[in-house]
Design a protein around this motif. Structure first.
Motif, PDB file in Angstrom:
ATOM      1  N   GLY A  23       7.467   6.722   6.928  1.00  0.00           N
ATOM      2  CA  GLY A  23       6.075   7.122   7.093  1.00  0.00           C
ATOM      3  C   GLY A  23       5.685   8.350   6.291  1.00  0.00           C
ATOM      4  O   GLY A  23       4.508   8.662   6.165  1.00  0.00           O
ATOM      5  N   ARG A  24       6.655   9.039   5.729  1.00  0.00           N
ATOM      6  CA  ARG A  24       6.384  10.238   4.930  1.00  0.00           C
ATOM      7  C   ARG A  24       6.314   9.879   3.451  1.00  0.00           C
ATOM      8  O   ARG A  24       6.992   8.966   3.000  1.00  0.00           O
ATOM      9  CB  ARG A  24       7.485  11.286   5.120  1.00  0.00           C
ATOM     10  CG  ARG A  24       7.636  11.798   6.531  1.00  0.00           C
ATOM     11  CD  ARG A  24       8.819  12.757   6.593  1.00  0.00           C
ATOM     12  NE  ARG A  24       9.165  13.088   7.965  1.00  0.00           N
ATOM     13  CZ  ARG A  24       9.220  14.326   8.440  1.00  0.00           C
ATOM     14  NH1 ARG A  24       8.949  15.345   7.659  1.00  0.00           N
ATOM     15  NH2 ARG A  24       9.553  14.537   9.678  1.00  0.00           N
ATOM     16  N   THR A  25       5.532  10.631   2.705  1.00  0.00           N
ATOM     17  CA  THR A  25       5.531  10.452   1.250  1.00  0.00           C
ATOM     18  C   THR A  25       6.808  11.068   0.687  1.00  0.00           C
ATOM     19  O   THR A  25       7.466  11.891   1.342  1.00  0.00           O
ATOM     20  CB  THR A  25       4.320  11.133   0.590  1.00  0.00           C
ATOM     21  OG1 THR A  25       4.418  12.550   0.811  1.00  0.00           O
ATOM     22  CG2 THR A  25       2.994  10.599   1.132  1.00  0.00           C
ATOM     23  N   ASN A  26       7.136  10.691  -0.545  1.00  0.00           N
ATOM     24  CA  ASN A  26       8.303  11.291  -1.201  1.00  0.00           C
ATOM     25  C   ASN A  26       8.159  12.807  -1.284  1.00  0.00           C
ATOM     26  O   ASN A  26       9.132  13.541  -1.104  1.00  0.00           O
ATOM     27  CB  ASN A  26       8.504  10.698  -2.594  1.00  0.00           C
ATOM     28  CG  ASN A  26       8.922   9.243  -2.540  1.00  0.00           C
ATOM     29  OD1 ASN A  26       9.410   8.756  -1.522  1.00  0.00           O
ATOM     30  ND2 ASN A  26       8.737   8.540  -3.639  1.00  0.00           N
ATOM     31  N   GLU A  51       0.842  -1.205   0.000  1.00  0.00           N
ATOM     32  CA  GLU A  51       0.000   0.000   0.000  1.00  0.00           C
ATOM     33  C   GLU A  51       0.876   1.253   0.000  1.00  0.00           C
ATOM     34  O   GLU A  51       0.588   2.218  -0.701  1.00  0.00           O
ATOM     35  CB  GLU A  51      -0.922  -0.023   1.224  1.00  0.00           C
ATOM     36  CG  GLU A  51      -1.950  -1.141   1.169  1.00  0.00           C
ATOM     37  CD  GLU A  51      -2.677  -1.369   2.479  1.00  0.00           C
ATOM     38  OE1 GLU A  51      -2.363  -0.691   3.493  1.00  0.00           O
ATOM     39  OE2 GLU A  51      -3.561  -2.239   2.501  1.00  0.00           O
ATOM     40  N   TRP A  52       1.950   1.230   0.771  1.00  0.00           N
ATOM     41  CA  TRP A  52       2.828   2.402   0.831  1.00  0.00           C
ATOM     42  C   TRP A  52       3.647   2.567  -0.441  1.00  0.00           C
ATOM     43  O   TRP A  52       3.947   3.696  -0.830  1.00  0.00           O
ATOM     44  CB  TRP A  52       3.721   2.348   2.072  1.00  0.00           C
ATOM     45  CG  TRP A  52       2.996   2.754   3.336  1.00  0.00           C
ATOM     46  CD1 TRP A  52       1.642   2.823   3.515  1.00  0.00           C
ATOM     47  CD2 TRP A  52       3.581   3.147   4.562  1.00  0.00           C
ATOM     48  NE1 TRP A  52       1.354   3.219   4.780  1.00  0.00           N
ATOM     49  CE2 TRP A  52       2.534   3.428   5.456  1.00  0.00           C
ATOM     50  CE3 TRP A  52       4.884   3.270   5.006  1.00  0.00           C
ATOM     51  CZ2 TRP A  52       2.751   3.844   6.768  1.00  0.00           C
ATOM     52  CZ3 TRP A  52       5.111   3.675   6.314  1.00  0.00           C
ATOM     53  CH2 TRP A  52       4.057   3.962   7.178  1.00  0.00           C
ATOM     54  N   ARG A  99       5.178   6.256  -0.409  1.00  0.00           N
ATOM     55  CA  ARG A  99       5.477   6.571   0.985  1.00  0.00           C
ATOM     56  C   ARG A  99       6.682   5.748   1.423  1.00  0.00           C
ATOM     57  O   ARG A  99       6.794   4.572   1.106  1.00  0.00           O
ATOM     58  CB  ARG A  99       4.251   6.238   1.847  1.00  0.00           C
ATOM     59  CG  ARG A  99       4.344   6.690   3.286  1.00  0.00           C
ATOM     60  CD  ARG A  99       3.021   6.446   4.028  1.00  0.00           C
ATOM     61  NE  ARG A  99       1.914   7.208   3.465  1.00  0.00           N
ATOM     62  CZ  ARG A  99       1.645   8.481   3.744  1.00  0.00           C
ATOM     63  NH1 ARG A  99       2.412   9.151   4.590  1.00  0.00           N
ATOM     64  NH2 ARG A  99       0.607   9.084   3.192  1.00  0.00           N
ATOM     65  N   VAL A 100       7.594   6.368   2.159  1.00  0.00           N
ATOM     66  CA  VAL A 100       8.816   5.712   2.624  1.00  0.00           C
ATOM     67  C   VAL A 100       8.470   4.680   3.695  1.00  0.00           C
ATOM     68  O   VAL A 100       7.900   5.019   4.729  1.00  0.00           O
ATOM     69  CB  VAL A 100       9.824   6.735   3.184  1.00  0.00           C
ATOM     70  CG1 VAL A 100      11.065   6.041   3.713  1.00  0.00           C
ATOM     71  CG2 VAL A 100      10.180   7.778   2.127  1.00  0.00           C
ATOM     72  N   GLN A 101       8.818   3.420   3.441  1.00  0.00           N
ATOM     73  CA  GLN A 101       8.541   2.365   4.413  1.00  0.00           C
ATOM     74  C   GLN A 101       9.727   2.149   5.340  1.00  0.00           C
ATOM     75  O   GLN A 101       9.560   2.106   6.550  1.00  0.00           O
ATOM     76  CB  GLN A 101       8.215   1.043   3.692  1.00  0.00           C
ATOM     77  CG  GLN A 101       6.908   1.119   2.951  1.00  0.00           C
ATOM     78  CD  GLN A 101       6.607  -0.143   2.180  1.00  0.00           C
ATOM     79  OE1 GLN A 101       5.676  -0.837   2.514  1.00  0.00           O
ATOM     80  NE2 GLN A 101       7.394  -0.448   1.170  1.00  0.00           N
ATOM     81  N   GLY A 102      10.910   1.961   4.770  1.00  0.00           N
ATOM     82  CA  GLY A 102      12.042   1.616   5.616  1.00  0.00           C
ATOM     83  C   GLY A 102      11.699   0.377   6.425  1.00  0.00           C
ATOM     84  O   GLY A 102      11.331  -0.651   5.874  1.00  0.00           O
TER      85      GLY A 102
END
Length: 190
Positions: free
Chosen positions: A93-96, A16-17, A22-25
């Protein structure tokens, strides 16, 4: 690295991310329907490989575990924490777009995702990331399947193929395929 056994490397299916950019890490996000289809495609490719009974290792993160459950068709696997994706610190948790807005200088000065995530404040950084991947590779004793992540895959493939960091960051990050690493070379199975 010299004298490594063959490695079949699978990146987890789309999450989904991933779809939201969106940054998953090391944070969690479930596979999408496309991601499940990609894992099923990998399962078809894995059938003849699994008949050879290779050792199978999987990242502890849910998206890799979910992919392994599908792509390995019930074959036993071991979870190894060294296969987790890079910790991307304050970016997670942040988008690009949010990363670009919140960290404009870092975003502008790091042209690849690998370089950007390695530069993340509070993150793991390249040296520690590469070290734990090298440590994992040094323990391999026979043909091995690895189910993991995009940037981990870039660095692992780069180590096996004797590439520098810049070249690692330019490697593909495809889902739904298998990267065969053998004799210091890479082949993509589709």
């Amino acid at each position: 690295m010299q004298n490594l056994p063959p490695i079949w490397l699978l990146r987890h299916g789309q999450t989904e991310w991933n779809a939201e950019q969106r940054v998953q890490g090391q944070m969690e996000s479930c596979l999408t329907q496309l991601g499940i289809q990609q894992a099923r495609r990998q399962a078809e490719l894995m059938k003849p490989i699994l008949s050879q009974r290779p050792l199978c290792f999987v990242s502890p993160l849910g998206r890799a575990q979910q992919t392994a459950d599908i792509a390995l068709g019930g074959a036993p696997f071991e979870t190894d924490a060294r296969l987790a994706e890079i910790c991307a610190g304050d970016f997670q948790g942040r988008t690009n777009a949010e990363v670009a807005q919140g960290f404009p200088e870092l975003f502008a000065n790091n042209s690849t995702t690998l370089d950007l995530y390695c530069a993340a404040p509070g993150g793991e950084g390249f040296d520690m990331f590469q070290s734990r991947i090298s440590d994992f590779l040094a323990t391999l004793t026979g043909p091995t399947v690895v189910v993991a992540h995009a940037l981990l895959g870039q660095v692992m493939r780069g180590i096996v193929c004797s590439l520098g960091r810049t070249e690692m960051g330019k490697l593909s990050k495809d889902q739904g395929c298998i990267y065969l690493l053998k004799d210091g070379k890479e082949q993509v199975l589709r």
